[in-house]
Design a protein around this motif. Structure first.
Motif, PDB file in Angstrom:
ATOM      1  N   PRO A 195     -44.789  -5.104  67.377  1.00  0.00           N
ATOM      2  CA  PRO A 195     -44.921  -6.527  67.059  1.00  0.00           C
ATOM      3  C   PRO A 195     -45.173  -7.356  68.310  1.00  0.00           C
ATOM      4  O   PRO A 195     -44.955  -6.903  69.433  1.00  0.00           O
ATOM      5  N   ASN A 196     -45.599  -8.568  68.082  1.00  0.00           N
ATOM      6  CA  ASN A 196     -45.823  -9.528  69.149  1.00  0.00           C
ATOM      7  C   ASN A 196     -44.510  -9.813  69.863  1.00  0.00           C
ATOM      8  O   ASN A 196     -43.483  -9.977  69.221  1.00  0.00           O
ATOM      9  N   LYS A 197     -44.554  -9.876  71.160  1.00  0.00           N
ATOM     10  CA  LYS A 197     -43.352 -10.146  71.956  1.00  0.00           C
ATOM     11  C   LYS A 197     -43.472 -11.476  72.717  1.00  0.00           C
ATOM     12  O   LYS A 197     -42.728 -11.711  73.654  1.00  0.00           O
ATOM     13  N   ASP A 198     -44.389 -12.325  72.314  1.00  0.00           N
ATOM     14  CA  ASP A 198     -44.548 -13.605  72.997  1.00  0.00           C
ATOM     15  C   ASP A 198     -43.259 -14.415  73.011  1.00  0.00           C
ATOM     16  O   ASP A 198     -43.041 -15.218  73.906  1.00  0.00           O
ATOM     17  N   VAL A 254     -51.966  -2.333  72.153  1.00  0.00           N
ATOM     18  CA  VAL A 254     -52.439  -2.737  70.827  1.00  0.00           C
ATOM     19  C   VAL A 254     -53.935  -2.452  70.691  1.00  0.00           C
ATOM     20  O   VAL A 254     -54.386  -1.904  69.686  1.00  0.00           O
ATOM     21  N   LYS A 255     -54.693  -2.795  71.715  1.00  0.00           N
ATOM     22  CA  LYS A 255     -56.135  -2.540  71.695  1.00  0.00           C
ATOM     23  C   LYS A 255     -56.414  -1.038  71.619  1.00  0.00           C
ATOM     24  O   LYS A 255     -57.265  -0.593  70.850  1.00  0.00           O
ATOM     25  N   TRP A 256     -55.678  -0.260  72.401  1.00  0.00           N
ATOM     26  CA  TRP A 256     -55.864   1.189  72.403  1.00  0.00           C
ATOM     27  C   TRP A 256     -55.557   1.774  71.021  1.00  0.00           C
ATOM     28  O   TRP A 256     -56.318   2.605  70.511  1.00  0.00           O
ATOM     29  N   ILE A 257     -54.449   1.354  70.408  1.00  0.00           N
ATOM     30  CA  ILE A 257     -54.091   1.857  69.077  1.00  0.00           C
ATOM     31  C   ILE A 257     -55.195   1.499  68.081  1.00  0.00           C
ATOM     32  O   ILE A 257     -55.591   2.324  67.255  1.00  0.00           O
ATOM     33  N   GLY A 258     -55.709   0.279  68.179  1.00  0.00           N
ATOM     34  CA  GLY A 258     -56.753  -0.173  67.256  1.00  0.00           C
ATOM     35  C   GLY A 258     -58.065   0.564  67.388  1.00  0.00           C
ATOM     36  O   GLY A 258     -58.842   0.633  66.435  1.00  0.00           O
ATOM     37  N   THR A 259     -58.329   1.124  68.543  1.00  0.00           N
ATOM     38  CA  THR A 259     -59.589   1.845  68.746  1.00  0.00           C
ATOM     39  C   THR A 259     -59.436   3.362  68.621  1.00  0.00           C
ATOM     40  O   THR A 259     -60.429   4.077  68.668  1.00  0.00           O
ATOM     41  N   ASN A 260     -58.213   3.842  68.469  1.00  0.00           N
ATOM     42  CA  ASN A 260     -57.985   5.276  68.318  1.00  0.00           C
ATOM     43  C   ASN A 260     -58.566   5.713  66.977  1.00  0.00           C
ATOM     44  O   ASN A 260     -58.270   5.128  65.940  1.00  0.00           O
ATOM     45  N   GLN A 261     -59.384   6.730  67.003  1.00  0.00           N
ATOM     46  CA  GLN A 261     -60.102   7.174  65.804  1.00  0.00           C
ATOM     47  C   GLN A 261     -59.331   8.165  64.940  1.00  0.00           C
ATOM     48  O   GLN A 261     -59.760   8.477  63.833  1.00  0.00           O
ATOM     49  N   PRO A 302     -56.056   8.013  63.478  1.00  0.00           N
ATOM     50  CA  PRO A 302     -55.369   7.518  62.270  1.00  0.00           C
ATOM     51  C   PRO A 302     -56.352   7.144  61.158  1.00  0.00           C
ATOM     52  O   PRO A 302     -57.484   6.741  61.417  1.00  0.00           O
ATOM     53  N   ASP A 303     -55.863   7.266  59.926  1.00  0.00           N
ATOM     54  CA  ASP A 303     -56.659   6.870  58.773  1.00  0.00           C
ATOM     55  C   ASP A 303     -56.599   5.363  58.556  1.00  0.00           C
ATOM     56  O   ASP A 303     -57.538   4.774  58.031  1.00  0.00           O
ATOM     57  N   TYR A 304     -55.489   4.761  58.925  1.00  0.00           N
ATOM     58  CA  TYR A 304     -55.273   3.321  58.731  1.00  0.00           C
ATOM     59  C   TYR A 304     -54.678   2.721  59.989  1.00  0.00           C
ATOM     60  O   TYR A 304     -53.918   3.371  60.708  1.00  0.00           O
ATOM     61  N   PHE A 305     -55.017   1.462  60.227  1.00  0.00           N
ATOM     62  CA  PHE A 305     -54.533   0.713  61.391  1.00  0.00           C
ATOM     63  C   PHE A 305     -53.942  -0.597  60.888  1.00  0.00           C
ATOM     64  O   PHE A 305     -54.593  -1.331  60.147  1.00  0.00           O
ATOM     65  N   ILE A 306     -52.708  -0.879  61.293  1.00  0.00           N
ATOM     66  CA  ILE A 306     -52.069  -2.149  60.948  1.00  0.00           C
ATOM     67  C   ILE A 306     -51.706  -2.842  62.247  1.00  0.00           C
ATOM     68  O   ILE A 306     -50.919  -2.331  63.049  1.00  0.00           O
ATOM     69  N   ASN A 307     -52.288  -4.024  62.466  1.00  0.00           N
ATOM     70  CA  ASN A 307     -52.076  -4.777  63.689  1.00  0.00           C
ATOM     71  C   ASN A 307     -50.874  -5.711  63.508  1.00  0.00           C
ATOM     72  O   ASN A 307     -51.026  -6.898  63.237  1.00  0.00           O
ATOM     73  N   LEU A 308     -49.682  -5.135  63.667  1.00  0.00           N
ATOM     74  CA  LEU A 308     -48.460  -5.926  63.547  1.00  0.00           C
ATOM     75  C   LEU A 308     -48.377  -6.982  64.650  1.00  0.00           C
ATOM     76  O   LEU A 308     -47.805  -8.042  64.446  1.00  0.00           O
TER      77      LEU A 308
END
Length: 188
Positions: A142-145, A162-169, A171-177
């Motif tokens: 989650p956001n830690k701001d 977060v960017k790295w997780i989002g671009t990792n190929q 996983p079948d699904y990506f959730i940007n918490l």
């Protein structure tokens, strides 16, 4: 409860409802016909305090889908190396899951000030989960701001993760918490 746990607890509770709905939605909406995910499916949740809490997204999923078989392996303050070892042990047990979700990395950053180990461990968890035949859901921290111990350096590392997780190929699904929890009122 330690001060470390009480500082993190609002994040886990605040994000749980949103994350549960998104997890359920992502899994149901994007499941293929080949292996449809339903409320009768089996779910393994691997994580840190965001997953460990008694009102976590894993528990919320169970309340929305009472027939779901939910296993939760998570502890407050745990890093991805702990999560990886627990996943390996669980998969060696022979138990099978339809969906495996992984949420971790912020404790690596806040504990070690780096992301290379978190990326390596997360990548290995995604690959192990996928090779077990499960659908893999990658969830960002989650956001830690609004976290009292946030620093500019740690925030940048989290954004990079977060960017790295989002671009990792893998996983079948990506959730940007991270993105979903970017409102200060979630942490009041």
């Amino acid at each position: 409860m330690s001060s470390k746990q009480s500082n993190i607890l609002p994040y886990a509770v605040a994000a749980a409802g949103v994350l549960a709905i998104i997890t359920v939605g992502a899994v149901f909406l994007f499941s293929t016909r080949k292996k449809k995910i339903t409320c009768d499916s089996s779910f393994l949740f691997i994580g840190d305090s965001n997953t460990a809490g008694t009102n976590s997204y894993a528990d919320m999923l169970k309340s929305y889908c009472p027939s779901a078989r939910v296993t939760k392996i998570a502890e407050v303050s745990m890093k991805t190396d702990w999560m990886l070892e627990k996943l390996k042990t669980e998969l060696k047990s022979g138990r099978k899951y339809d969906v495996i979700t992984v949420l971790g990395g912020s404790n690596d950053i806040y504990g070690d000030g780096r992301i290379d180990r978190a990326e390596k461990n997360l990548d290995e968890m995604y690959r192990l989960a996928k090779s077990s035949g499960a659908k893999v859901v990658a969830i960002t921290p989650p956001n830690k701001d609004f976290f009292p111990n946030a620093t500019a350096q740690k925030q940048q590392l989290l954004k990079d993760l977060v960017k790295w997780i989002g671009t990792n190929q893998t996983p079948d699904y990506f959730i940007n918490l991270w993105h979903l929890s970017a409102r200060k009122d979630y942490f009041a």
